[in-house]
Design a protein around this motif. Structure first.
Motif, PDB file in Angstrom:
ATOM      1  N   ALA A  19       0.852  -1.184   0.000  1.00 42.40           N
ATOM      2  CA  ALA A  19       0.000   0.000   0.000  1.00 42.40           C
ATOM      3  C   ALA A  19       0.887   1.233   0.000  1.00 42.40           C
ATOM      4  O   ALA A  19       1.985   1.226   0.553  1.00 42.40           O
ATOM      5  CB  ALA A  19      -0.897   0.007   1.228  1.00 42.40           C
ATOM      6  N   LYS A  20       0.415   2.261  -0.651  1.00 43.17           N
ATOM      7  CA  LYS A  20       1.156   3.516  -0.720  1.00 43.17           C
ATOM      8  C   LYS A  20       0.149   4.652  -0.602  1.00 43.17           C
ATOM      9  O   LYS A  20      -0.915   4.606  -1.197  1.00 43.17           O
ATOM     10  CB  LYS A  20       1.895   3.608  -2.052  1.00 43.17           C
ATOM     11  N   ILE A  21       0.516   5.646   0.172  1.00 46.80           N
ATOM     12  CA  ILE A  21      -0.335   6.819   0.341  1.00 46.80           C
ATOM     13  C   ILE A  21       0.408   8.027  -0.198  1.00 46.80           C
ATOM     14  O   ILE A  21       1.581   8.236   0.100  1.00 46.80           O
ATOM     15  CB  ILE A  21      -0.681   7.060   1.817  1.00 46.80           C
ATOM     16  N   LYS A  22      -0.290   8.810  -0.985  1.00 47.66           N
ATOM     17  CA  LYS A  22       0.245  10.089  -1.437  1.00 47.66           C
ATOM     18  C   LYS A  22      -0.896  11.091  -1.350  1.00 47.66           C
ATOM     19  O   LYS A  22      -1.985  10.839  -1.855  1.00 47.66           O
ATOM     20  CB  LYS A  22       0.765  10.014  -2.867  1.00 47.66           C
ATOM     21  N   VAL A  23      -0.641  12.200  -0.712  1.00 47.02           N
ATOM     22  CA  VAL A  23      -1.643  13.243  -0.577  1.00 47.02           C
ATOM     23  C   VAL A  23      -1.322  14.330  -1.598  1.00 47.02           C
ATOM     24  O   VAL A  23      -0.196  14.828  -1.657  1.00 47.02           O
ATOM     25  CB  VAL A  23      -1.642  13.824   0.859  1.00 47.02           C
ATOM     26  N   TYR A  24      -2.317  14.672  -2.405  1.00 42.70           N
ATOM     27  CA  TYR A  24      -2.153  15.713  -3.418  1.00 42.70           C
ATOM     28  C   TYR A  24      -2.636  17.029  -2.816  1.00 42.70           C
ATOM     29  O   TYR A  24      -3.780  17.122  -2.363  1.00 42.70           O
ATOM     30  CB  TYR A  24      -2.927  15.333  -4.680  1.00 42.70           C
ATOM     31  N   PRO A  25      -1.758  18.036  -2.794  1.00 43.68           N
ATOM     32  CA  PRO A  25      -2.066  19.289  -2.094  1.00 43.68           C
ATOM     33  C   PRO A  25      -3.330  19.980  -2.603  1.00 43.68           C
ATOM     34  O   PRO A  25      -3.571  20.047  -3.804  1.00 43.68           O
ATOM     35  CB  PRO A  25      -0.837  20.170  -2.331  1.00 43.68           C
ATOM     36  N   ASN A  26      -4.116  20.454  -1.662  1.00 37.71           N
ATOM     37  CA  ASN A  26      -5.322  21.230  -1.940  1.00 37.71           C
ATOM     38  C   ASN A  26      -6.334  20.496  -2.816  1.00 37.71           C
ATOM     39  O   ASN A  26      -7.058  21.121  -3.584  1.00 37.71           O
ATOM     40  CB  ASN A  26      -4.954  22.574  -2.584  1.00 37.71           C
ATOM     41  N   CYS A  27      -6.370  19.176  -2.729  1.00 40.85           N
ATOM     42  CA  CYS A  27      -7.293  18.398  -3.557  1.00 40.85           C
ATOM     43  C   CYS A  27      -8.305  17.669  -2.689  1.00 40.85           C
ATOM     44  O   CYS A  27      -8.016  17.280  -1.573  1.00 40.85           O
ATOM     45  CB  CYS A  27      -6.512  17.385  -4.395  1.00 40.85           C
ATOM     46  N   GLN A  28      -9.479  17.471  -3.277  1.00 36.52           N
ATOM     47  CA  GLN A  28     -10.545  16.736  -2.621  1.00 36.52           C
ATOM     48  C   GLN A  28     -10.852  15.498  -3.454  1.00 36.52           C
ATOM     49  O   GLN A  28     -10.412  15.371  -4.597  1.00 36.52           O
ATOM     50  CB  GLN A  28     -11.797  17.605  -2.512  1.00 36.52           C
ATOM     51  N   HIS A  29     -11.642  14.605  -2.876  1.00 38.89           N
ATOM     52  CA  HIS A  29     -12.063  13.405  -3.587  1.00 38.89           C
ATOM     53  C   HIS A  29     -12.698  13.815  -4.920  1.00 38.89           C
ATOM     54  O   HIS A  29     -13.508  14.718  -4.972  1.00 38.89           O
ATOM     55  CB  HIS A  29     -13.072  12.628  -2.744  1.00 38.89           C
ATOM     56  N   GLY A  30     -12.298  13.174  -5.992  1.00 38.45           N
ATOM     57  CA  GLY A  30     -12.853  13.483  -7.304  1.00 38.45           C
ATOM     58  C   GLY A  30     -12.012  14.447  -8.120  1.00 38.45           C
ATOM     59  O   GLY A  30     -12.388  14.813  -9.229  1.00 38.45           O
ATOM     60  N   PHE A  31     -10.861  14.852  -7.591  1.00 37.94           N
ATOM     61  CA  PHE A  31     -10.060  15.870  -8.269  1.00 37.94           C
ATOM     62  C   PHE A  31      -9.474  15.409  -9.599  1.00 37.94           C
ATOM     63  O   PHE A  31      -8.999  16.216 -10.389  1.00 37.94           O
ATOM     64  CB  PHE A  31      -8.933  16.382  -7.358  1.00 37.94           C
ATOM     65  N   THR A  32      -9.503  14.115  -9.889  1.00 33.49           N
ATOM     66  CA  THR A  32      -8.933  13.612 -11.147  1.00 33.49           C
ATOM     67  C   THR A  32      -9.959  13.559 -12.275  1.00 33.49           C
ATOM     68  O   THR A  32      -9.611  13.214 -13.398  1.00 33.49           O
ATOM     69  CB  THR A  32      -8.340  12.201 -10.961  1.00 33.49           C
ATOM     70  N   HIS A  33     -11.200  13.894 -11.988  1.00 31.14           N
ATOM     71  CA  HIS A  33     -12.264  13.795 -12.987  1.00 31.14           C
ATOM     72  C   HIS A  33     -12.768  15.181 -13.378  1.00 31.14           C
ATOM     73  O   HIS A  33     -13.291  15.912 -12.536  1.00 31.14           O
ATOM     74  CB  HIS A  33     -13.411  12.935 -12.461  1.00 31.14           C
ATOM     75  N   ASP A  34     -12.635  15.500 -14.657  1.00 32.48           N
ATOM     76  CA  ASP A  34     -12.983  16.854 -15.109  1.00 32.48           C
ATOM     77  C   ASP A  34     -14.482  17.150 -15.097  1.00 32.48           C
ATOM     78  O   ASP A  34     -14.887  18.281 -15.341  1.00 32.48           O
ATOM     79  CB  ASP A  34     -12.386  17.145 -16.484  1.00 32.48           C
ATOM     80  N   CYS A  35     -15.281  16.172 -14.780  1.00 26.26           N
ATOM     81  CA  CYS A  35     -16.727  16.404 -14.697  1.00 26.26           C
ATOM     82  C   CYS A  35     -17.152  16.894 -13.308  1.00 26.26           C
ATOM     83  O   CYS A  35     -18.312  17.233 -13.095  1.00 26.26           O
ATOM     84  CB  CYS A  35     -17.495  15.142 -15.070  1.00 26.26           C
ATOM     85  N   PHE A  36     -16.208  16.934 -12.375  1.00 23.39           N
ATOM     86  CA  PHE A  36     -16.518  17.376 -11.015  1.00 23.39           C
ATOM     87  C   PHE A  36     -15.945  18.750 -10.734  1.00 23.39           C
ATOM     88  O   PHE A  36     -14.918  19.154 -11.279  1.00 23.39           O
ATOM     89  CB  PHE A  36     -15.943  16.398  -9.980  1.00 23.39           C
ATOM     90  N   GLU A  37     -16.606  19.453  -9.844  1.00 19.64           N
ATOM     91  CA  GLU A  37     -16.174  20.789  -9.432  1.00 19.64           C
ATOM     92  C   GLU A  37     -14.777  20.761  -8.794  1.00 19.64           C
ATOM     93  O   GLU A  37     -14.018  21.720  -8.886  1.00 19.64           O
ATOM     94  CB  GLU A  37     -17.201  21.341  -8.436  1.00 19.64           C
ATOM     95  N   GLU A  38     -14.434  19.640  -8.166  1.00 17.79           N
ATOM     96  CA  GLU A  38     -13.152  19.496  -7.470  1.00 17.79           C
ATOM     97  C   GLU A  38     -11.977  19.288  -8.414  1.00 17.79           C
ATOM     98  O   GLU A  38     -10.828  19.221  -7.981  1.00 17.79           O
ATOM     99  CB  GLU A  38     -13.201  18.291  -6.509  1.00 17.79           C
ATOM    100  N   TYR A  39     -12.223  19.158  -9.709  1.00 15.11           N
ATOM    101  CA  TYR A  39     -11.179  18.838 -10.685  1.00 15.11           C
ATOM    102  C   TYR A  39     -10.007  19.807 -10.579  1.00 15.11           C
ATOM    103  O   TYR A  39     -10.167  21.014 -10.514  1.00 15.11           O
ATOM    104  CB  TYR A  39     -11.761  18.883 -12.096  1.00 15.11           C
ATOM    105  N   ASP A  40      -8.805  19.234 -10.578  1.00 10.48           N
ATOM    106  CA  ASP A  40      -7.565  20.014 -10.555  1.00 10.48           C
ATOM    107  C   ASP A  40      -6.677  19.445 -11.669  1.00 10.48           C
ATOM    108  O   ASP A  40      -6.127  18.356 -11.540  1.00 10.48           O
ATOM    109  CB  ASP A  40      -6.877  19.872  -9.200  1.00 10.48           C
TER     110      ASP A  40
END
Length: 60
Positions: A19-40
């Motif tokens: 298992a590996k954990i990486k926290v992406y700064p200033n991101c919320q769940h869903g940040f990898t999907h451009d259909c969500f408001e959280e997209y970064d």
């Protein structure tokens, strides 16, 4: 990271599951999907690359 996420990670490690954990700064769940408001866009590209490298190294 939430307490529940930390517990899940620790359980994996205790059972010798990679298992590996990486926290992406200033991101919320869903940040990898451009259909969500959280997209970064910048962090999304980094995250998809990280996931791809992890899978190539450990799965394929």
């Amino acid at each position: 990271m939430t307490e529940e996420e930390e517990e899940f990670y620790n359980n994996l490690v205790e059972h010798n599951i990679l298992a590996k954990i990486k926290v992406y700064p200033n991101c919320q769940h869903g940040f990898t999907h451009d259909c969500f408001e959280e997209y970064d866009e910048v962090q999304s590209k980094i995250a998809w690359n990280d996931m791809s490298l992890f899978l190539k190294e450990h799965i394929f």
